[in-house]
Design a protein around this motif. Sequence first.
Motif, PDB file in Angstrom:
ATOM      1  N   VAL A 293     126.659 -38.922  43.929  1.00 11.92           N
ATOM      2  CA  VAL A 293     125.725 -38.229  43.037  1.00 11.92           C
ATOM      3  C   VAL A 293     125.958 -36.720  43.094  1.00 11.92           C
ATOM      4  N   ASP A 294     126.203 -36.197  44.303  1.00 11.35           N
ATOM      5  CA  ASP A 294     126.433 -34.766  44.439  1.00 11.35           C
ATOM      6  C   ASP A 294     127.753 -34.343  43.782  1.00 11.35           C
ATOM      7  N   PHE A 295     128.804 -35.125  43.956  1.00  9.92           N
ATOM      8  CA  PHE A 295     130.073 -34.791  43.307  1.00  9.92           C
ATOM      9  C   PHE A 295     129.920 -34.800  41.791  1.00  9.92           C
ATOM     10  N   LEU A 296     129.205 -35.787  41.255  1.00  9.44           N
ATOM     11  CA  LEU A 296     128.983 -35.834  39.814  1.00  9.44           C
ATOM     12  C   LEU A 296     128.150 -34.634  39.363  1.00  9.44           C
ATOM     13  N   ALA A 297     127.124 -34.291  40.108  1.00 11.12           N
ATOM     14  CA  ALA A 297     126.299 -33.123  39.763  1.00 11.12           C
ATOM     15  C   ALA A 297     127.147 -31.848  39.763  1.00 11.12           C
ATOM     16  N   GLY A 298     128.052 -31.731  40.713  1.00 12.07           N
ATOM     17  CA  GLY A 298     128.935 -30.564  40.761  1.00 12.07           C
ATOM     18  C   GLY A 298     129.856 -30.485  39.559  1.00 12.07           C
ATOM     19  N   GLN A 299     130.368 -31.613  39.132  1.00 14.13           N
ATOM     20  CA  GLN A 299     131.232 -31.630  37.945  1.00 14.13           C
ATOM     21  C   GLN A 299     130.443 -31.285  36.683  1.00 14.13           C
ATOM     22  N   ARG A 300     129.235 -31.816  36.594  1.00 17.24           N
ATOM     23  CA  ARG A 300     128.382 -31.473  35.445  1.00 17.24           C
ATOM     24  C   ARG A 300     128.061 -29.976  35.439  1.00 17.24           C
TER      25      ARG A 300
ATOM     26  N   VAL B 136     131.147 -31.192  25.365  1.00 18.39           N
ATOM     27  CA  VAL B 136     129.732 -31.472  25.641  1.00 18.39           C
ATOM     28  C   VAL B 136     129.300 -32.715  24.861  1.00 18.39           C
ATOM     29  N   ARG B 137     129.646 -32.768  23.595  1.00 15.96           N
ATOM     30  CA  ARG B 137     129.288 -33.919  22.750  1.00 15.96           C
ATOM     31  C   ARG B 137     129.955 -35.194  23.270  1.00 15.96           C
ATOM     32  N   HIS B 138     131.231 -35.096  23.606  1.00 15.11           N
ATOM     33  CA  HIS B 138     131.976 -36.248  24.126  1.00 15.11           C
ATOM     34  C   HIS B 138     131.346 -36.762  25.425  1.00 15.11           C
ATOM     35  N   LEU B 139     131.043 -35.849  26.333  1.00 11.32           N
ATOM     36  CA  LEU B 139     130.499 -36.278  27.622  1.00 11.32           C
ATOM     37  C   LEU B 139     129.075 -36.814  27.494  1.00 11.32           C
ATOM     38  N   ALA B 140     128.320 -36.354  26.506  1.00 15.49           N
ATOM     39  CA  ALA B 140     127.011 -36.960  26.232  1.00 15.49           C
ATOM     40  C   ALA B 140     127.197 -38.422  25.838  1.00 15.49           C
TER      41      ALA B 140
ATOM     42  N   TRP C 272     123.613 -29.950  23.410  1.00 13.80           N
ATOM     43  CA  TRP C 272     123.074 -29.717  24.751  1.00 13.80           C
ATOM     44  C   TRP C 272     121.850 -30.581  25.016  1.00 13.80           C
ATOM     45  N   ASP C 273     120.971 -30.734  24.024  1.00 12.27           N
ATOM     46  CA  ASP C 273     119.786 -31.586  24.200  1.00 12.27           C
ATOM     47  C   ASP C 273     120.199 -33.026  24.481  1.00 12.27           C
ATOM     48  N   ALA C 274     121.179 -33.515  23.738  1.00 10.48           N
ATOM     49  CA  ALA C 274     121.653 -34.888  23.940  1.00 10.48           C
ATOM     50  C   ALA C 274     122.297 -35.037  25.316  1.00 10.48           C
ATOM     51  N   TRP C 275     123.138 -34.084  25.691  1.00  6.96           N
ATOM     52  CA  TRP C 275     123.808 -34.153  26.992  1.00  6.96           C
ATOM     53  C   TRP C 275     122.772 -34.151  28.117  1.00  6.96           C
ATOM     54  N   ARG C 276     121.788 -33.285  28.020  1.00  2.00           N
ATOM     55  CA  ARG C 276     120.759 -33.215  29.067  1.00  2.00           C
ATOM     56  C   ARG C 276     119.926 -34.500  29.113  1.00  2.00           C
ATOM     57  N   ALA C 277     119.624 -35.070  27.961  1.00  5.43           N
ATOM     58  CA  ALA C 277     118.878 -36.334  27.934  1.00  5.43           C
ATOM     59  C   ALA C 277     119.699 -37.456  28.576  1.00  5.43           C
ATOM     60  N   GLU C 278     120.970 -37.493  28.280  1.00  8.70           N
ATOM     61  CA  GLU C 278     121.818 -38.560  28.838  1.00  8.70           C
ATOM     62  C   GLU C 278     122.037 -38.383  30.338  1.00  8.70           C
ATOM     63  N   THR C 279     122.226 -37.156  30.789  1.00 10.72           N
ATOM     64  CA  THR C 279     122.401 -36.956  32.233  1.00 10.72           C
ATOM     65  C   THR C 279     121.096 -37.233  32.972  1.00 10.72           C
ATOM     66  N   ALA C 280     119.962 -36.902  32.365  1.00 10.78           N
ATOM     67  CA  ALA C 280     118.667 -37.197  32.988  1.00 10.78           C
ATOM     68  C   ALA C 280     118.462 -38.707  33.092  1.00 10.78           C
ATOM     69  N   PHE C 281     118.811 -39.434  32.035  1.00 10.56           N
ATOM     70  CA  PHE C 281     118.697 -40.889  32.088  1.00 10.56           C
ATOM     71  C   PHE C 281     119.597 -41.439  33.191  1.00 10.56           C
ATOM     72  N   ALA C 282     120.826 -40.966  33.234  1.00 13.23           N
ATOM     73  CA  ALA C 282     121.770 -41.448  34.255  1.00 13.23           C
ATOM     74  C   ALA C 282     121.238 -41.167  35.652  1.00 13.23           C
ATOM     75  N   ASP C 283     120.736 -39.964  35.883  1.00 11.98           N
ATOM     76  CA  ASP C 283     120.207 -39.610  37.198  1.00 11.98           C
ATOM     77  C   ASP C 283     119.039 -40.517  37.586  1.00 11.98           C
ATOM     78  N   ALA C 284     118.148 -40.772  36.647  1.00 12.97           N
ATOM     79  CA  ALA C 284     116.995 -41.636  36.923  1.00 12.97           C
ATOM     80  C   ALA C 284     117.456 -43.072  37.180  1.00 12.97           C
ATOM     81  N   PHE C 285     118.439 -43.527  36.415  1.00  8.40           N
ATOM     82  CA  PHE C 285     118.959 -44.877  36.604  1.00  8.40           C
ATOM     83  C   PHE C 285     119.564 -45.025  37.998  1.00  8.40           C
TER      84      PHE C 285
END
Length: 183
Positions: A33-40, A70-74, A118-131
């Motif tokens: 999780v930390d490595f992924l957060a660092g890449q993000r 950003v769009r691709h990674l979302a 950016w809104d989409a990327w943040r929503a998707e990363t938040a969902f992933a983190d919660a999951f």
Amino acid sequence: MTTMSRKAEMFVPVDRDPRVLGPATGDERTLLVDFLAGQRATLELKCSGLDSELSQRSVAPSALSLLGLVRHLADVERRWFRRVLAGQDAPPLFSSPSEPDGDFTGAVPDSKVVTLAWDAWRAETAFADAFVAAAPHLDIEGHDSWRGTVSLRWVLLHMVEEYARHNGHADLLRERIDGAVGM
């Protein structure tokens, strides 16, 4: 005698760099999780201070741009965490069968497009983190039409790989835009 310095040091001073705060020891989930957060965080840093410039396609003839990344990674986050692991009906936000490269080709110099990305990327990363936080273990599985059965562990490793690859692109794109370099 002069002391030579590297062209690329840290992108921001170490005391303001969110990537150096995580643990260097711990259990597997914590480290992944930390490595992924660092890449993000690296992607966000490479895009910081830019708006419409994010859409610049700096390496002709490629359609790559920071905004496209950003769009691709979302969409990548959405695919692996919502569709594959959570089993949701979550089609891509920025590409489609009729526009398979829409994540990149739709990255145009418009503030609304930038905000939406950016809104989409943040929503998707938040969902992933919660999951990930709610998952009982890293061996939970989902089915992907491309890879077959995958585990949460594999998805986390793949996401680190995906971001690391694209952050290399982001390094070059950002330097071409305004000369900003750094790790």
